[in-house]
Design an enzyme around this catalytic site. Structure first.
Site, short mmCIF file in Angstrom:
data_model
loop_
_atom_site.label_atom_id
_atom_site.label_comp_id
_atom_site.label_asym_id
_atom_site.label_seq_id
_atom_site.Cartn_x
_atom_site.Cartn_y
_atom_site.Cartn_z
N ASP A 8 0.84 -1.21 0.00
CA ASP A 8 0.00 0.00 0.00
C ASP A 8 0.87 1.25 0.00
OD1 ASP A 8 -2.28 -1.53 0.07
OD2 ASP A 8 -2.49 -1.43 2.24
N GLU A 9 1.94 1.22 0.78
CA GLU A 9 2.84 2.37 0.84
C GLU A 9 3.45 2.66 -0.53
OE1 GLU A 9 6.66 3.94 3.47
OE2 GLU A 9 5.90 1.92 3.74
#
Length: 293
Positions: A48-49
């Site tokens: 996600d990052e």
């Protein structure tokens, strides 16, 4: 939603290389005047990052729509991420399914190549190169590497544990010897993609910081570097800086498969906004409002 990234202090790294318990963040929120639900704080997944940082950079550069997006390279303390929009059919066909992710943003569908390599961030790599463990450190064991001067006897505190380190007794020191040690911890751990050679990448976090530390780029403005530049500037007498630059060089070359003359854009900010995951997260959360407005 707020994302927390561990509680072992700044040395624990940016990518959740810590306890995984965002207790302090929850305490701050609970004492604030804002209405906060129980699931408003969580540990962010490395993938996600990577995706959110990709959205941030491409939004700020005006490249989000179209086939000329840029890839992103993020090097934290505990993990490292690579993300880009593949255009070659071979990349999509030959890439493991868990390296590809789909999402929708502003009425467009994106399929990104993205992966987070946990345990291969800069600070975690130091421990791996040294073969250091918490239990051995607590017994005051000395951890040695050819990345350090032979007479060095120093201490480094990471995640609340102090490690004693120094050079090797055989007297060998320098980039080549250091690089050989670093290279070993990367073998067999990366998926290579030929398409990387034809894509443009932005690199930030520790890529940026170490380039600043060796005067390869200006602190405020960033700049363009080749993979080779990191190796050329590796100092012999600065504890850990030689190891860090050797690791960055090996990560780009041996890990991701970039060529020596591949050019990377190093940027801490684009249009005065941090090149991190936060703006990407905001855009994802607010896109219904942005579209309707």
């Amino acid at each position: 939603m707020a994302a927390a990234q561990g509680e072992d202090g700044p040395e624990a790294g940016r990518a959740g290389y810590g306890t995984g318990r965002p207790v302090k963040v929850r305490k701050v929120f609970s004492s604030s005047p804002f209405l906060v639900s129980e699931n408003s704080v969580r540990i962010m997944d490395g993938t996600d990052e990577g995706v959110l940082a990709w959205i941030t950079v491409n939004y700020l550069t005006g490249l989000l729509h179209g086939d000329h997006t840029v890839g992103t390279l993020d090097l934290g303390g505990g993990s490292t991420q690579i993300t880009f929009l593949p255009l070659a059919k071979a990349t999509l066909d030959q890439t493991p399914a868990d390296f590809l992710t789909w999402f929708e943003l502003f009425n467009s569908t994106y399929r990104l190549y993205t992966h987070s390599y946990l345990g291969l961030g800069l600070k975690a790599a130091r421990l791996a190169v040294l073969g250091a463990s918490a239990s051995a450190a607590q017994q005051k064991q000395m951890f040695r590497s050819h990345c350090f001067q032979p007479d060095l006897d120093a201490e480094w505190t990471f995640a609340g544990i102090t490690y004693r380190y120094g050079g090797q007794s055989d007297g060998l020191v320098g980039f080549d010897s250091c690089y050989s040690e670093v290279q070993r911890i990367l073998q067999g751990k990366f998926h290579h993609v030929d398409e990387l050679q034809s894509r443009r990448f932005y690199a930030f976090s520790y890529y940026y910081d170490r380039a600043v530390d060796t005067n390869l780029i200006e602190h405020e403005d960033g700049g363009e570097l080749t993979v080779r530049d990191f190796a050329v500037k590796a100092p012999k007498k600065s504890p850990f800086l030689c190891m860090d630059l050797a690791y960055i060089t090996a990560l780009l070359r041996e890990g991701f498969g970039f060529e020596e003359d591949t050019t990377l854009q190093l940027a801490k900010k684009v249009q005065d906004i941090e090149t991190s995951w936060t703006l990407g997260a905001i855009l994802q959360e607010l896109q219904p409002l942005i579209q309707s407005g």
